[in-house]
Enzyme design. Structure first.
Site, PDB file in Angstrom:
ATOM      1  N   GLU A   9       0.856  -1.194   0.000  1.00 23.55           N
ATOM      2  CA  GLU A   9       0.000   0.000   0.000  1.00 23.55           C
ATOM      3  C   GLU A   9       0.885   1.234   0.000  1.00 23.55           C
ATOM      4  OE1 GLU A   9      -3.414   1.054  -0.142  1.00 23.55           O
ATOM      5  OE2 GLU A   9      -2.242   2.908  -0.151  1.00 23.55           O
ATOM      6  N   GLY A  38      -6.980   0.953   4.010  1.00 24.07           N
ATOM      7  CA  GLY A  38      -8.401   1.350   3.990  1.00 24.07           C
ATOM      8  C   GLY A  38      -8.758   2.036   2.678  1.00 24.07           C
ATOM      9  N   ILE A  75     -21.594  11.338  -5.606  1.00 18.72           N
ATOM     10  CA  ILE A  75     -20.621  12.039  -4.749  1.00 18.72           C
ATOM     11  C   ILE A  75     -20.982  13.521  -4.662  1.00 18.72           C
ATOM     12  CG2 ILE A  75     -18.170  12.712  -4.551  1.00 18.72           C
ATOM     13  CD1 ILE A  75     -17.448   9.977  -5.727  1.00 18.72           C
ATOM     14  N   GLY A 110     -16.823  12.335 -11.499  1.00 17.63           N
ATOM     15  CA  GLY A 110     -16.487  10.925 -11.667  1.00 17.63           C
ATOM     16  C   GLY A 110     -15.055  10.610 -11.260  1.00 17.63           C
ATOM     17  N   ARG A 111     -14.698   9.330 -11.409  1.00 22.54           N
ATOM     18  CA  ARG A 111     -13.370   8.870 -10.990  1.00 22.54           C
ATOM     19  C   ARG A 111     -12.764   8.014 -12.092  1.00 22.54           C
ATOM     20  NH1 ARG A 111     -12.284   9.503  -5.708  1.00 22.54           N
ATOM     21  NH2 ARG A 111     -10.997   7.632  -5.517  1.00 22.54           N
ATOM     22  N   HIS A 116     -43.995  -4.757  13.476  1.00 17.69           N
ATOM     23  CA  HIS A 116     -44.693  -3.469  13.464  1.00 17.69           C
ATOM     24  C   HIS A 116     -44.328  -2.672  14.712  1.00 17.69           C
ATOM     25  CE1 HIS A 116     -47.816  -0.518  12.753  1.00 17.69           C
ATOM     26  NE2 HIS A 116     -48.169  -0.644  14.034  1.00 17.69           N
TER      27      HIS A 116
END
Ligand SMILES: Cc1cc2nc3c(=O)[nH]c(=O)nc-3n(C[C@H](O)[C@H](O)[C@H](O)COP(=O)(O)OP(=O)(O)OC[C@H]3O[C@@H](n4cnc5c(N)ncnc54)[C@H](O)[C@@H]3O)c2cc1C
Length: 600
Positions: free
Chosen positions: A170, A175, A320, A405-406, A578
């Site tokens: 990473e 995350g 987004i 957008g991405r 209910h």
């Protein structure tokens, strides 16, 4: 005009059917409603009827298999000739029905060739846990996962659970987008916004909350604490399951070798039989002049602003954009949304998008069908110039948020060095997330298929299972819920009315309003409805679209119903507690059968 006789779609997961038995004879005169053939599909049978009167011609043999929508017969009007119809360019008989011999009858599909298998032999047992003792050279690992977002870290944990030796690389924070710059920080901010709005409306509930105000620095602290807690949790899980985490940026040097630029400036080479690419995505900016200027931000920066701007123009009214519009407008920022398409929330069921726009327009200005031409400086402010219905319009604001957008983050991976195929940055995969290179998989936003966190995680689990020798159920990816955390919330699963109309599907829509739901009224959140789309023959649920309180939680039941291929009867007959919001789902199903008890 001649009427095609096709293989109709009779269920959510149905992709093909078999002409089990012709019920109408060749050249027989049929009337609308007469049985034409018996269709076999997904272990069920149904009778397909003529939609109009005329002379019936068979175009497939009994036992022929064809895809949904393919033509297997035709009903001719008086004077029409089969040869003339077939020669029309617009009249296409299914490819599979045009047999190699030149006859029009369906041939069995050629057997599909399996993708070449990776050299790696996975452990035989699904249940193996702990370390897999294998004699590997140094720096070699069973599987490398590139990227620690909800796709990558979930894949790594699943692999470790099944006994693989896993290394996760990473370059930023574990995350990924979801925990650090996406799902979680937006929802933490939205929760503060909801709390503030609730306090402002407290008097309606008989509660005195005077001089209500907010402290945005505390809102930010809470957002950060929530993110940190979840990132810490992921770190802990990876450590406990013995996943080696390497901090650095990965790039391919060959199909099974990567080079990692470590955070300390050094480099490290790693090889593995299997590599899962889970490098996610980054905000994409369209080529509009002025988007690189000061105070023009993306969601990444918007989520970490330390104070609420006075005004903001949001370019893009997608999910987004609308969630962030809700955050900032709730905290008294003057928000204007400019969307190029005719309606906000493109891809969402049209009726829901239209209704939500009506509600949102009370808090913010919304221009749709409006293409932004440029962003310029206007003193300390920004000026957004856009074109709506041929007229140029301008809006000034302190900030411009670009939410258009991405795009997959794959440029740094040097895919070419491994020969991995990609199209406009999206890594090409099959339905099991395999790239063109044996042993190399791509999951999540990087393949651009379904850019949602839970889709990335599910793909990660599939890839892990496949590596460990288990075939995942590709069908489950046909049912993916999607949620929008606006006020009211929006959630959907399955197809929209627009999609069903395009497919020519014979469907019905049944609705139930939250205004007639006891729990919604007690909550003071009665705006919205549940809409269920089902097929007219079997009442099978084809799509559910909800706008209203806790829609994002209610959609879980609907997703399960669709996965189990439930019909309206099953939703209507399941006794719901209910008073609950879930009763609205049950009553929307009742509405599609014989009428909902609490609606006229
Ligand atoms: C504002 C916002 C709100 C959102 N809200 C929701 C929501 O409510 N629900 C939902 O389902 N989805 C939501 N999403 C989308 C969701 O965040 C993504 O679909 C999801 O994070 C994709 O997961 P992923 O694992 O594929 O990639 P990511 O989460 O993007 O993770 C990819 C990781 O790979 C790392 N990486 C990239 N390249 C390399 C490299 N070469 N070497 C090493 N590491 C690398 C990155 O640093 C990153 O940590 C939201 C997104 C945004 C921006």
């Amino acid at each position: 005009m001649a009427q095609r006789v096709i293989i109709p779609r009779l269920g959510q997961t149905m992709t093909e059917g078999t002409v089990a038995k012709w019920l109408a004879a060749q050249d027989q005169r049929v009337n609308a409603g007469d049985p034409v053939y018996e269709l076999e599909y997904d272990k069920a049978t149904a009778v397909v009827e003529a939609k109009k009167s005329g002379i019936f011609k068979r175009l497939a043999e009994e036992g022929a298999k064809a895809a949904v929508g393919e033509t297997v017969g035709v009903i001719l009007e008086e004077g029409e000739k089969l040869e003339d119809i077939l020669s029309q360019k617009t009249f296409t008989v299914a490819n599979s029905a045009k047999a190699a011999s030149g006859s029009l009858y369906t041939q069995p599909e050629p057997e599909k060739k399996e993708a070449p298998k990776a050299a790696y032999t996975p452990p035989a047992s699904f249940k193996c846990t702990g370390d897999c003792p294998r004699n590997k050279p140094a720096n070699s690992t069973d599987t490398i996962v590139i990227g620690g977002g909800p796709g990558g870290y979930v894949a790594a944990l699943r692999l470790a659970l099944l006994g693989a030796k896993v290394t996760l690389v990473e370059k930023d924070t574990l995350g990924g987008t979801c925990l650090n710059r996406g799902c979680i920080p937006t929802k933490a901010l939205l929760q503060s916004a909801e709390m503030y709005t609730a306090c402002l409306q407290a008097a309606e509930f008989g509660v005195k909350a005077e001089q209500v105000s907010f402290d945005y620095s505390v809102v930010c602290t809470r957002r950060k604490k929530t993110v940190d807690a979840l990132v810490g949790g992921v770190k802990g899980l990876l450590k406990a399951r013995k996943v080696e985490v390497i901090s650095g940026e990965a790039a391919f040097e060959g199909p099974h070798t990567i080079n990692v630029k470590l955070s300390d400036g050094t480099e490290k080479k790693l090889t593995a039989d299997n590599i899962i690419i889970a490098s996610g995505s980054v905000p994409a900016k369209p080529p509009i002049p002025g988007l690189d200027g000061k105070n023009v931000i993306t969601s990444d920066e918007a989520l970490v602003l330390e104070s609420i701007p006075e005004s903001m123009v949001i370019i893009g009214g997608g999910v987004i954009g609308m969630e962030l519009a809700m955050v900032f407008s709730s905290f008294n920022c003057t928000v204007t949304v400019v969307e190029a398409l005719p309606e906000i929330l493109p891809g969402i069921d049209g009726e829901i998008a239209k209704n939500y726009r009506r509600i949102a327009a009370k808090r913010m200005a919304i221009y749709s069908g409006a293409a932004v031409a440029s962003v310029t400086d206007a003193g300390d402010a920004k000026c957004v110039l856009f074109n709506k219905e041929g007229n140029e319009q301008k809006i000034e604001a302190q900030y411009v948020l670009v939410a258009t957008g991405r795009r997959p983050e794959t440029a740094a991976l040097q895919l070419g060095a491994a020969g991995i195929k990609a199209e406009r940055g999206r890594i090409t995969v099959d339905d099991k997330w395999r790239t063109n290179i044996a042993g190399v998989y791509c999951i999540g936003d990087a393949n651009g298929k379904t850019m949602l966190a839970h889709a990335a995680s599910a793909q990660g689990i599939d890839a892990a299972d496949l590596i460990m020798g288990h075939t995942p159920d590709a069908k489950r990816h046909r049912v993916i819920p999607a949620c929008i955390y606006t006020d009211p919330e929006i959630a959907s699963v399955g197809r929209t009315e627009e999609q069903l109309k395009n497919e020519g599907m014979d469907y019905k829509a049944s609705k139930f309003s939250f205004r007639a739901n006891g729990r919604a009224l007690t909550l003071g959140k009665a705006e919205g409805f549940v809409k269920i789309l089902s097929d007219k023959v079997h009442n099978e649920v084809l799509g559910v679209h909800i706008m209203g309180p806790n829609a994002t939680e209610l959609i879980g039941e609907c997703a399960l119903a669709m996965r189990m291929e439930c019909c309206l009867e099953e939703l209507a007959e399941t006794i719901h507690a209910h008073p609950t919001l879930g009763e609205a789902v049950m009553e929307a199903a009742e509405a599609g059968l014989f009428g909902a008890i609490h609606s006229l």
